[in-house]
Design a protein around this motif. Structure first.
Motif, PDB file in Angstrom:
ATOM      1  N   ALA A   1       0.829  -1.207   0.000  1.00 41.56           N
ATOM      2  CA  ALA A   1       0.000   0.000   0.000  1.00 41.56           C
ATOM      3  C   ALA A   1       0.866   1.261   0.000  1.00 41.56           C
ATOM      4  CB  ALA A   1      -0.930  -0.002   1.209  1.00 41.56           C
ATOM      5  N   ILE A   2       1.941   1.241   0.775  1.00 44.30           N
ATOM      6  CA  ILE A   2       2.852   2.394   0.809  1.00 44.30           C
ATOM      7  C   ILE A   2       3.411   2.657  -0.585  1.00 44.30           C
ATOM      8  CG2 ILE A   2       5.101   3.206   1.648  1.00 44.30           C
ATOM      9  CD1 ILE A   2       4.473   1.725   4.288  1.00 44.30           C
ATOM     10  N   GLY A   3       3.864   1.585  -1.250  1.00 44.11           N
ATOM     11  CA  GLY A   3       4.413   1.736  -2.593  1.00 44.11           C
ATOM     12  C   GLY A   3       3.390   2.294  -3.576  1.00 44.11           C
ATOM     13  N   LEU A   4       2.156   1.801  -3.509  1.00 41.95           N
ATOM     14  CA  LEU A   4       1.125   2.263  -4.429  1.00 41.95           C
ATOM     15  C   LEU A   4       0.766   3.728  -4.188  1.00 41.95           C
ATOM     16  CD1 LEU A   4      -1.240  -0.859  -4.461  1.00 41.95           C
ATOM     17  CD2 LEU A   4       0.279  -0.080  -6.284  1.00 41.95           C
ATOM     18  N   TYR A   5       0.649   4.115  -2.926  1.00 36.76           N
ATOM     19  CA  TYR A   5       0.316   5.509  -2.631  1.00 36.76           C
ATOM     20  C   TYR A   5       1.476   6.442  -2.974  1.00 36.76           C
ATOM     21  CZ  TYR A   5      -4.329   5.096  -0.608  1.00 36.76           C
ATOM     22  OH  TYR A   5      -5.677   4.920  -0.448  1.00 36.76           O
ATOM     23  N   CYS A   6       2.702   5.984  -2.770  1.00 31.00           N
ATOM     24  CA  CYS A   6       3.845   6.811  -3.159  1.00 31.00           C
ATOM     25  C   CYS A   6       3.884   6.980  -4.677  1.00 31.00           C
ATOM     26  CB  CYS A   6       5.149   6.188  -2.660  1.00 31.00           C
ATOM     27  SG  CYS A   6       5.404   6.339  -0.878  1.00 31.00           S
ATOM     28  N   TYR A   7       3.527   5.930  -5.402  1.00 25.39           N
ATOM     29  CA  TYR A   7       3.473   6.044  -6.862  1.00 25.39           C
ATOM     30  C   TYR A   7       2.410   7.062  -7.273  1.00 25.39           C
ATOM     31  CZ  TYR A   7       2.968   4.929 -11.777  1.00 25.39           C
ATOM     32  OH  TYR A   7       2.895   5.035 -13.139  1.00 25.39           O
ATOM     33  N   MET A   8       1.281   7.077  -6.563  1.00 24.22           N
ATOM     34  CA  MET A   8       0.258   8.086  -6.830  1.00 24.22           C
ATOM     35  C   MET A   8       0.829   9.495  -6.647  1.00 24.22           C
ATOM     36  SD  MET A   8      -3.157   6.580  -4.979  1.00 24.22           S
ATOM     37  CE  MET A   8      -3.565   4.829  -5.051  1.00 24.22           C
ATOM     38  N   GLY A   9       1.671   9.636  -5.613  1.00 20.17           N
ATOM     39  CA  GLY A   9       2.286  10.935  -5.369  1.00 20.17           C
ATOM     40  C   GLY A   9       3.207  11.358  -6.497  1.00 20.17           C
ATOM     41  N   ILE A  10       3.970  10.400  -7.050  1.00 16.94           N
ATOM     42  CA  ILE A  10       4.856  10.687  -8.184  1.00 16.94           C
ATOM     43  C   ILE A  10       4.030  11.084  -9.401  1.00 16.94           C
ATOM     44  CG2 ILE A  10       6.506   9.690  -9.801  1.00 16.94           C
ATOM     45  CD1 ILE A  10       7.652  10.315  -7.054  1.00 16.94           C
ATOM     46  N   TYR A  11       2.954  10.374  -9.640  1.00 18.96           N
ATOM     47  CA  TYR A  11       2.082  10.699 -10.768  1.00 18.96           C
ATOM     48  C   TYR A  11       1.487  12.094 -10.587  1.00 18.96           C
ATOM     49  CZ  TYR A  11      -1.770  10.436 -14.089  1.00 18.96           C
ATOM     50  OH  TYR A  11      -2.634  10.696 -15.111  1.00 18.96           O
ATOM     51  N   ALA A  12       1.089  12.406  -9.344  1.00 20.53           N
ATOM     52  CA  ALA A  12       0.517  13.728  -9.077  1.00 20.53           C
ATOM     53  C   ALA A  12       1.553  14.827  -9.292  1.00 20.53           C
ATOM     54  CB  ALA A  12      -0.016  13.782  -7.642  1.00 20.53           C
ATOM     55  N   ARG A  13       2.818  14.556  -8.946  1.00 23.05           N
ATOM     56  CA  ARG A  13       3.864  15.555  -9.150  1.00 23.05           C
ATOM     57  C   ARG A  13       4.039  15.855 -10.643  1.00 23.05           C
ATOM     58  NH1 ARG A  13       9.910  14.542  -6.978  1.00 23.05           N
ATOM     59  NH2 ARG A  13       9.870  12.948  -8.628  1.00 23.05           N
TER      60      ARG A  13
END
Length: 207
Positions: free
Chosen positions: A162-174
């Motif tokens: 879950a941490i990895g998936l949410y961090c990936y969301m953050g990269i996409y948002a950036r």
């Protein structure tokens, strides 16, 4: 512990791991500001907090939270206060510095881990989750401590995903909010979500 129990536990547990709680929102924000690897490393703090909670649930100490309104209120106020503090800091953050070296160095992995730990440990509902959820999958005729260890270990593994998936969301948002004005908007959206999470925490009641 049989396979039928695990077949029910794993999807139910992962749904809880993926719920957009304060820590997951924090991972999105941190990944967008400090990068995927650093934000994922910060998740170690959350895992440590959850490991402590699982251990307390295994020995029955979290039952105190069920009976002590004062202790529950104290943890709730501290946790909500810290979330509001993070929301204010994020609201005031300068988006122009997010992508340069100084911006990336402004928060160490240890600092991000400390953030994640404090947000997790300051949420009494998360603590009570382990006393309400994990025992449903424990066979009382077997070795309870060993089963808690297995279930808790699986929870932490799924939490890593879950941490990895949410961090990936953050990269996409950036990438989506690449311009400074977009970064400012994204920071303030995350600040608003964290403040909302703090507000929900303030009105939370013991189950």
């Amino acid at each position: 512990m049989d396979l039928s129990t695990l077949a029910v536990f794993i999807p139910a547990c992962f749904a809880l791991n993926m719920a957009p709680g304060p820590n997951n929102l924090l991972s999105i924000s941190n990944a967008s500001r400090y990068g995927f690897v650093r934000a994922c490393s910060g998740g170690i703090g959350r895992l440590l907090a959850f490991a402590i909670m699982i251990a307390l649930a295994a020995v029955g100490l979290t039952a105190v939270l069920h009976t002590s309104e004062l202790l529950f209120l104290g943890i709730k106020l501290v946790g909500a206060g810290y979330l509001f503090y993070l929301a204010v800091q994020l609201w005031r953050a300068r988006p122009e510095g997010d992508d340069n070296e100084a911006g990336l160095a402004s928060m160490s992995r240890a600092g991000l881990a400390r953030q994640e730990f404090l947000v997790a440990i300051g949420n009494p509902k998360a603590i009570l989750l382990f006393t309400a959820f994990l025992p449903q999958f424990v066979d009382r005729t077997g070795t309870v401590t060993q089963q808690f260890a297995v279930l808790g270990g699986l929870f932490l593994v799924l939490e890593c995903i879950a941490i990895g998936l949410y961090c990936y969301m953050g990269i996409y948002a950036r990438r989506l909010f690449a311009r400074p004005s977009g970064k400012r908007l994204f920071n303030r959206m995350c600040a608003g979500l964290l403040a909302s999470a703090a507000s929900f925490l303030l009105v939370a009641r013991r189950a």
